[in-house]
Write a protein that holds these residues in place. Structure first.
Motif, mmCIF file in Angstrom:
data_model
loop_
_atom_site.group_PDB
_atom_site.id
_atom_site.type_symbol
_atom_site.label_atom_id
_atom_site.label_comp_id
_atom_site.label_asym_id
_atom_site.label_seq_id
_atom_site.Cartn_x
_atom_site.Cartn_y
_atom_site.Cartn_z
ATOM 1 N N ARG A 102 0.822 -1.207 0.000
ATOM 2 C CA ARG A 102 0.000 0.000 0.000
ATOM 3 C C ARG A 102 0.862 1.265 0.000
ATOM 4 N N ARG A 103 1.939 1.258 0.801
ATOM 5 C CA ARG A 103 2.782 2.449 0.865
ATOM 6 C C ARG A 103 3.502 2.698 -0.466
ATOM 7 N N LEU A 104 3.989 1.627 -1.100
ATOM 8 C CA LEU A 104 4.637 1.794 -2.397
ATOM 9 C C LEU A 104 3.664 2.347 -3.438
ATOM 10 N N ARG A 105 2.441 1.837 -3.421
ATOM 11 C CA ARG A 105 1.457 2.341 -4.391
ATOM 12 C C ARG A 105 1.065 3.776 -4.091
ATOM 13 N N GLN A 106 1.018 4.137 -2.789
ATOM 14 C CA GLN A 106 0.752 5.524 -2.454
ATOM 15 C C GLN A 106 1.882 6.440 -2.927
ATOM 16 N N ASN A 107 3.107 5.896 -2.935
ATOM 17 C CA ASN A 107 4.257 6.684 -3.381
ATOM 18 C C ASN A 107 4.399 6.717 -4.899
ATOM 19 N N GLY A 108 3.483 6.094 -5.620
ATOM 20 C CA GLY A 108 3.478 6.187 -7.075
ATOM 21 C C GLY A 108 4.072 5.012 -7.797
ATOM 22 N N TYR A 109 4.284 3.879 -7.110
ATOM 23 C CA TYR A 109 4.855 2.691 -7.756
ATOM 24 C C TYR A 109 3.753 1.654 -7.941
ATOM 25 N N SER A 110 3.589 1.198 -9.173
ATOM 26 C CA SER A 110 2.639 0.131 -9.461
ATOM 27 C C SER A 110 3.384 -1.202 -9.413
ATOM 28 N N ILE A 111 2.983 -2.067 -8.514
ATOM 29 C CA ILE A 111 3.757 -3.290 -8.267
ATOM 30 C C ILE A 111 2.833 -4.399 -7.827
ATOM 31 N N ARG A 112 3.190 -5.626 -8.189
ATOM 32 C CA ARG A 112 2.382 -6.782 -7.812
ATOM 33 C C ARG A 112 2.717 -7.208 -6.395
ATOM 34 N N ASN A 113 1.780 -7.958 -5.791
ATOM 35 C CA ASN A 113 1.998 -8.448 -4.428
ATOM 36 C C ASN A 113 3.151 -9.446 -4.367
ATOM 37 N N SER A 114 3.323 -10.246 -5.433
ATOM 38 C CA SER A 114 4.428 -11.203 -5.432
ATOM 39 C C SER A 114 5.771 -10.482 -5.425
ATOM 40 N N ALA A 115 5.861 -9.365 -6.178
ATOM 41 C CA ALA A 115 7.098 -8.586 -6.163
ATOM 42 C C ALA A 115 7.323 -7.934 -4.810
ATOM 43 N N VAL A 116 6.247 -7.507 -4.150
ATOM 44 C CA VAL A 116 6.380 -6.927 -2.811
ATOM 45 C C VAL A 116 6.898 -7.977 -1.836
ATOM 46 N N SER A 117 6.451 -9.214 -2.002
ATOM 47 C CA SER A 117 6.930 -10.283 -1.130
ATOM 48 C C SER A 117 8.438 -10.466 -1.281
#
Length: 295
Positions: free
Chosen positions: A258-273
């Motif tokens: 959620r924080r990465l997406r709020q900061n403007g990064y579009s990313i999948r949950n698997s990549a966040v893991s």
């Protein structure tokens, strides 16, 4: 009045009509001779009226002429049934002890009930048909519902490519870009330039991964077991982790995503893991090196 209420009222009026017809049939049977044929003949006029009323109320007519004919025939059947039932009931009431005007007035209550119930049933049927036509007209005039919009697929978490990732194109003397090789080289360089511009707009530095990190607390990105496309996102993940830590929140996968997406990064949950696992490995390695140094 709603259609449900009209339907309930129709059944109540039908019950009232059935009660009046039952009283008339009973009087006709009592007045007839004590044999089945006479009793059946005497009971037929009220039963014919009941069947006629049900047909009139349930079967719609689309031609005005046929509707008039049906109403005239139904009125004739009602008049015949009322006349016969009246005389039969007068005789039955007088036979069972009523005198004076009672034998002549009591049958009128039964015939009047049948007439009122029949007219009410016809009126309710007409009201229901009118309500159904109005509902159909509203449905036809109503605009069609818009087609559901499919959600946009999640954008890829691959960051813009750097010019260093482009292949080394051979230089052909006299190539002005019109040949197949020259056009391919120009296209690749133009795409790389657009990607670098996008990286500058979103705050990413494509050359950041080639710089040496002077901080002794942060390990080198090349030492972390990340896929190459996620290495440029590691600084952003560290910044998001620090923000969550300062706010006192738990650094979980969902919170980091959620924080990465709020900061403007579009990313999948698997990549966040994968990024979270790397951050935890860094924390463990930093903690181990500090404890070793202290020892």
């Amino acid at each position: 009045m709603t259609d449900t209420r009209l339907q309930r009222l129709q059944w109540a009026v039908r019950a009232t009509l059935a009660l009046g017809v039952a009283a008339s049939v009973t009087a006709n049977i009592l007045h007839a001779q004590p044999n089945p044929i006479s009793q059946a003949i005497a009971a037929w006029p009220p039963m014919a009226l009941l069947i006629t009323v049900e047909l009139v109320t349930r079967v719609p007519v689309h031609r005005r002429t046929l509707g008039i004919i049906r109403i005239v025939a139904a009125s004739a059947i009602a008049a015949i049934a009322a006349w016969i039932s009246y005389h039969h009931m007068v005789g039955v009431v007088a036979r069972y002890g009523e005198t004076g005007t009672v034998p002549y007035l009591l049958p009128l209550s039964v015939d009047g009930l049948i007439i009122v119930a029949s007219v009410s049933l016809v009126e309710l049927a007409a009201r229901r048909r009118e309500a159904e036509r109005h509902l159909q007209a509203v449905r036809v005039q109503a605009p069609a519902a818009p087609a559901p919009v499919e959600p946009a697929p999640a954008t890829s978490d691959i960051v813009p490519r750097d010019r260093r990732s482009l292949p080394e194109w051979p230089v052909v003397p006299g190539d002005t870009g019109t040949s197949g090789l020259g056009m391919a080289r120009d296209t690749a360089e133009r795409v790389a330039g657009d990607d670098e511009a996008d990286g500058r707009e979103t705050g990413h530095d494509p050359d950041a991964e080639s710089r040496d990190d002077d901080s002794s607390d942060e390990p080198d990105d090349t030492d972390v077991g990340l896929t190459p496309d996620l290495v440029p996102l590691l600084p952003a993940a560290r910044a998001a982790r620090d923000e969550l830590t300062r706010e006192g929140n738990t650094v979980s996968r969902d919170a980091l995503a959620r924080r990465l997406r709020q900061n403007g990064y579009s990313i999948r949950n698997s990549a966040v893991s994968q990024l979270l696992a790397t951050l935890r490995q860094e924390a463990q390695s930093v903690g181990g090196s500090r404890s070793t140094a202290s020892v």
